[in-house]
Design an enzyme around this catalytic site. Structure first.
Site, PDB file in Angstrom:
ATOM      1  N   GLU A   1       0.812  -1.227   0.000  1.00 38.60           N
ATOM      2  CA  GLU A   1       0.000   0.000   0.000  1.00 38.60           C
ATOM      3  C   GLU A   1       0.843   1.275   0.000  1.00 38.60           C
ATOM      4  O   GLU A   1       0.480   2.265   0.628  1.00 38.60           O
ATOM      5  CB  GLU A   1      -1.003   0.002   1.166  1.00 38.60           C
ATOM      6  CG  GLU A   1      -2.111  -1.018   0.957  1.00 38.60           C
ATOM      7  CD  GLU A   1      -3.455  -0.600   1.570  1.00 38.60           C
ATOM      8  OE1 GLU A   1      -3.652   0.592   1.839  1.00 38.60           O
ATOM      9  OE2 GLU A   1      -4.307  -1.490   1.723  1.00 38.60           O
TER      10      GLU A   1
ATOM     11  N   HIS B   1      -2.323  -1.311  10.077  1.00 39.02           N
ATOM     12  CA  HIS B   1      -1.834  -2.677  10.308  1.00 39.02           C
ATOM     13  C   HIS B   1      -0.621  -2.621  11.239  1.00 39.02           C
ATOM     14  O   HIS B   1       0.071  -1.601  11.301  1.00 39.02           O
ATOM     15  CB  HIS B   1      -1.389  -3.319   8.988  1.00 39.02           C
ATOM     16  CG  HIS B   1      -2.521  -3.730   8.099  1.00 39.02           C
ATOM     17  ND1 HIS B   1      -2.762  -5.025   7.750  1.00 39.02           N
ATOM     18  CD2 HIS B   1      -3.484  -2.994   7.481  1.00 39.02           C
ATOM     19  CE1 HIS B   1      -3.815  -5.080   6.956  1.00 39.02           C
ATOM     20  NE2 HIS B   1      -4.281  -3.864   6.775  1.00 39.02           N
TER      21      HIS B   1
END
Lengths: 448, 448
Positions: free
Chosen positions: A55, A278
């Protein structure tokens, strides 16, 4: 993250692997620039051998990291794909000899723009590294997100991705002395795709095998203690889920084990925000070069598995085929719906033509149908025909990919059944109980 | 085609490989059904070991062939991809153990519907075969067509495909005892892509290496003597072009050479029409198992090439990078044009809104602008905005793929330069003359 307290002194036989989904959607992710600066500072300090980031959607952020890490990680690669990139970036202390990108054939739907996965061009990137005299195949990937555990309409797509991932790893790693795979799999440890990937490739889970672990309980990587994570994201799990992994395996040339592993725990000491939504993973892998073939290396050159392995694979493959068949059923249904809408568009077009023909046939008679409605109808007709045609093309491509995967799975099943016949007696503890014939899937459509 | 007269008796060390672009566009290709029947009859009679077919666009034709060949070729696979499939089908006497499909990241433009390549989802299919105790990696592919030799707007796409093809072959064939690649490459023997593919992979051309050859002069495979081929297709070449190939290489486990090769010669004796618009190729490969490493196997496990090989690769890679950079330049230019058109669409939208606002602002005043023109303008505005947005997305994806390939090529160039520095003196006869620094491409746009 300060390097795990439990980790020993780094020597030449240690490989430190780092993985993080950076949540780097510019202008949409919170504190994006600040977090990339934090990540860069930490990476510069920790000096991992291999850094696997997901990402990193903007190339500018990749270039920023590359500049900051030029002294600590002189080798890097950014995998480009799709409309906004694959988001995958690797930084390495060791020379990157070669790279290859494999785009998954399925990755959600373009009209689900709010989920955005389709535009990301999800893929698996391979970087071949020279670590001393050894060749390491390092895989970096990010699979389609799971937006709802109960009504997961993307499950067939994720199973296809897991299948393609294991195919790609198996077929490209024959030359490798060691294999490392890191990334956000968007699958729980016991999910079908995880089992498919690990059974077929023989990859081992660093968290499960680590001699020491320091991190969030159960190795969770998307946790409620993280300020960016909402309850909605981890429903129905109480404290969080584990969907980020570092996997590895050695070869006859190099034995490898995970000495320790650590994760961040929802916050970063001394910083107001965490690195991402995360948690970050660090695995300390220890190498023994020139070792004997090891247990984890389940698949030899000729692709032989043990009897138990084969039986387990048959079960997993049966389950995966069922899931793909569900996907085929849904795609066919959607294509039928779209076909009916095309027919409706054509009927509208005929109506339009009939209305337009009235004043032309009855010369001199004024058009009775209001102009505004006529043109609005024409616009609607045009929009329906265009939209449904594009959808028809899309669903056809989806169907082809699903059918192609099912064909490959059927072929693999044939091979496994042949192997199983070669084993004289069923092994005790063998998990295989179903008959080997094709099982009819219990077809349901997630969108029912 | 009766099997080449020159071919000897088939024994267990002989592998007969067949390749044909079938031109199987249902309802558009001439005599399609009749030709597939002819092809099936011939294949049934000739009993080649491996049959590689391209342009079997309809699955019905594949299923027809599979049924007809069930007694002679019990193993087969049809590679599904894109909207109308990849067109690739393999039939084999030997067990197909595993398959994998790699879709090229670039394959023409969807709006060039009359060329149709984009809809085909061009790819390279890999089938792993067990031939006796040996593992054969068989690759089957069909690259983007060349519609104009002088103004070949698809050249960057074809170079990217050739690059991805060689990457895929190199990275997946480490386990193979022999490699066979067949198909319609749409490239002449001296074209950049062909050199890129053959130099990097070490694959050898069956036509060039055959002890005996029986076929059309110079091994041409698209010839004017074929009734389906028009002058326009082979301009500016007098009698035809060679774009279909069977390539092969052995390994340290199996020496392999091409004993004979034959092609059809534009017609089939006893039949009113040829099999296709392409000629069919048959290569008779001879195996010597357990041989010493051979000359063609240029790349060893660690990827070492000789000094001459490296210098040659640097030249080819420089040329390929230039071509890809041309592609990037063109894609960027097209995207700029499209951006301007989006702006135009938005300006039109503003104009529309202004017109619509007149009667609303000046209450009671009748709309002066004619209704018909107003709605036509609205439709135009909508069409421009939609069309250009889709094009913008498409060109962005094209740009990402081209840039990704250029990144990979730059990385490969770095590795080659490093290797070249390792060689003490320039070899005599070395083709490398250009400086090793990045050469600025002589940028031109094929669409200029």
């Amino acid at each position: 993250m300060d390097r795990c307290a439990s980790m020993g002194q780094k020597d030449s036989s240690t490989i430190l692997v780092f993985s993080l989904n950076c949540w780097g959607v510019r202008y949409m992710s919170k504190h994006c620039t600040q977090r990339f600066t934090m990540i860069a500072d930490m990476l510069l300090k920790e000096e991992h051998d291999i850094v696997l980031l997901q990402e990193v959607w903007s190339e500018k952020d990749y270039l920023f990291l590359r500049k900051k890490l030029s002294s600590s990680h002189s080798h890097s690669h950014y995998f480009k794909s799709g409309v906004i990139g694959s988001g995958l970036a690797i930084f390495s202390k060791h020379r990157i000899q070669d790279t290859l990108l494999y785009r998954y054939s399925l990755n959600g739907y373009p009209y689900m723009a709010h989920h955005g996965d389709w535009f990301g061009g999800k893929a698996v990137g391979l970087a071949i590294l020279n670590i001393g005299t050894l060749t390491a195949n390092v895989y970096l990937t990010h699979l389609h997100a799971e937006y709802s555990r109960e009504r997961d309409t993307y499950l067939p797509h994720r199973v296809v991705q897991a299948w393609e991932l294991q195919q790609f790893v198996r077929h490209t790693s024959a030359n490798a002395d060691m294999v490392i795979l890191g990334g956000d799999l968007n699958m729980h440890p016991q999910d079908l795709g995880t089992r498919l990937l690990m059974s077929y490739t023989g990859l081992r889970d660093a968290y499960a095998e680590a001699d020491q672990f320091d991190g969030f309980e159960n190795g969770l990587t998307l946790v409620l203690d993280n300020a960016f994570v909402s309850k909605k994201m981890v429903i129905p799990f109480e404290r969080g889920i584990r969907i980020d992994y570092i996997l590895f395996k050695g070869s006859s040339q190099a034995d490898i084990h995970c000495a320790s592993m650590c994760t961040t725990k929802g916050s970063v000491p001394g910083h107001p925000v965490p690195y991402s939504d995360h948690e970050a993973l660090t695995a300390e892998l220890k190498l023994d070069a020139h070792a004997a073939p090891q247990a984890g290396d389940v698949q030899s050159k000729s692709g032989h598995f043990s009897g138990d392995d084969v039986a387990k694979l048959v079960d997993i493959l049966t389950e995966a085929r069922t899931e793909v068949k569900v996907g085929i059923h849904c795609a066919e249904r959607m294509r039928k719906t779209v076909t009916r809408m095309v027919a409706m568009g054509l009927a509208l077009l005929l109506l339009e033509l009939a209305i337009a023909a009235v004043p032309w046939l009855a010369l001199g008679v004024e058009q009775a149908f209001p102009h505004t409605s006529f043109y609005l109808l024409a616009a609607l007709c045009f929009a329906i025909l265009l939209g449904t045609s594009l959808l028809y093309v899309f669903y056809t491509m989806e169907l082809k990919s699903l059918q192609g995967t099912e064909d490959q799975m059927r072929l693999a099943m044939g091979g496994l059944q042949e192997k199983l016949r070669g084993y004289p007696v069923a092994q005790p503890g063998c998990t295989h109980k179903k008959p080997l014939e094709e099982l009819e899937p219990n077809v349901f459509c997630p969108e029912d």
